[in-house]
Design an enzyme around this catalytic site. Structure first.
Site, short mmCIF file in Angstrom:
data_model
loop_
_atom_site.label_atom_id
_atom_site.label_comp_id
_atom_site.label_asym_id
_atom_site.label_seq_id
_atom_site.Cartn_x
_atom_site.Cartn_y
_atom_site.Cartn_z
N ARG A 56 0.84 -1.20 0.00
CA ARG A 56 0.00 0.00 0.00
C ARG A 56 0.87 1.25 0.00
NH1 ARG A 56 -1.18 4.12 -0.38
NH2 ARG A 56 -3.03 5.31 0.20
N ILE A 70 -1.38 7.24 8.40
CA ILE A 70 -2.47 6.28 8.59
C ILE A 70 -2.24 5.10 7.65
CG2 ILE A 70 -4.96 5.93 8.73
CD1 ILE A 70 -5.31 8.96 8.95
N PRO A 71 -1.22 4.27 7.97
CA PRO A 71 -0.98 3.10 7.12
C PRO A 71 -2.20 2.18 7.18
CG PRO A 71 0.67 3.27 8.90
CD PRO A 71 -0.33 4.34 9.10
N HIS A 72 -2.55 1.61 6.04
CA HIS A 72 -3.71 0.73 6.00
C HIS A 72 -3.58 -0.27 4.86
CE1 HIS A 72 -4.54 4.24 3.48
NE2 HIS A 72 -5.25 3.43 2.72
N CYS A 73 -4.29 -1.37 5.01
CA CYS A 73 -4.31 -2.37 3.95
C CYS A 73 -5.51 -3.28 4.11
CB CYS A 73 -3.02 -3.20 3.94
SG CYS A 73 -2.82 -4.28 5.37
#
Length: 155
Positions: A56, A70-73
């Site tokens: 991501r 805001i790391p997200h996956c």
């Protein structure tokens, strides 16, 4: 879990609220978060979490500026939305949009088939983190318990 129950309060476990963590790089902090999430939710694979977070990030940094990311996956086999909040002892380079180091991270891991309601959480987080005094209060927390209370509004 129904999408109507998706709030910060029920996706952020106290065990995944980590205060004043030492980290040397974006990669290392994402490895650390993947390890902690897999430790809390053994059905999730640490390597898969890390690889998906990195994939991501390759699409574009999740560093939204002012020291926040805001790391997200999305994750195969994930059945619930998982949140992890980390404050850093010192900021790390994160390729953020303002090129500032990141010291406040909220990671979201959502099921592969995530709906628009999951994306709404990202929007809510971004809005919350747009409040500088709220972010300053998070950064001032000295314990994981205090950080969790501040983030969930249980102060």
């Amino acid at each position: 879990m129904t999408d109507s129950t998706l709030t910060i309060n029920n996706i952020l476990a106290p065990e995944l609220t980590l205060c004043r963590v030492n980290g040397t790089s974006k990669k290392r902090i994402l490895e650390f978060i993947a390890e902690k999430v897999a430790g809390q939710y053994p059905e999730l694979d640490e390597t898969q979490i890390f690889n998906n977070l990195i994939a991501r990030e390759r699409l574009g940094s999740t560093g939204i500026g002012q020291g926040i990311a805001i790391p997200h996956c999305r994750l195969e086999g994930c059945t619930r939305v998982v949140g992890a909040l980390v404050t850093m002892e010192e900021g790390v380079a994160f390729d953020a949009i303002d090129n500032q180091p990141v010291d406040l991270l909220f990671t979201l891991i959502v099921p592969r088939e995530a709906t628009s309601e999951h994306l709404e959480l990202l929007s809510q987080l971004a809005e919350q983190f747009n409040d500088r005094s709220f972010c300053d209060a998070l950064r001032a927390c000295e314990t994981a318990e205090g950080l969790h209370q501040k983030m969930t509004g249980n102060t």
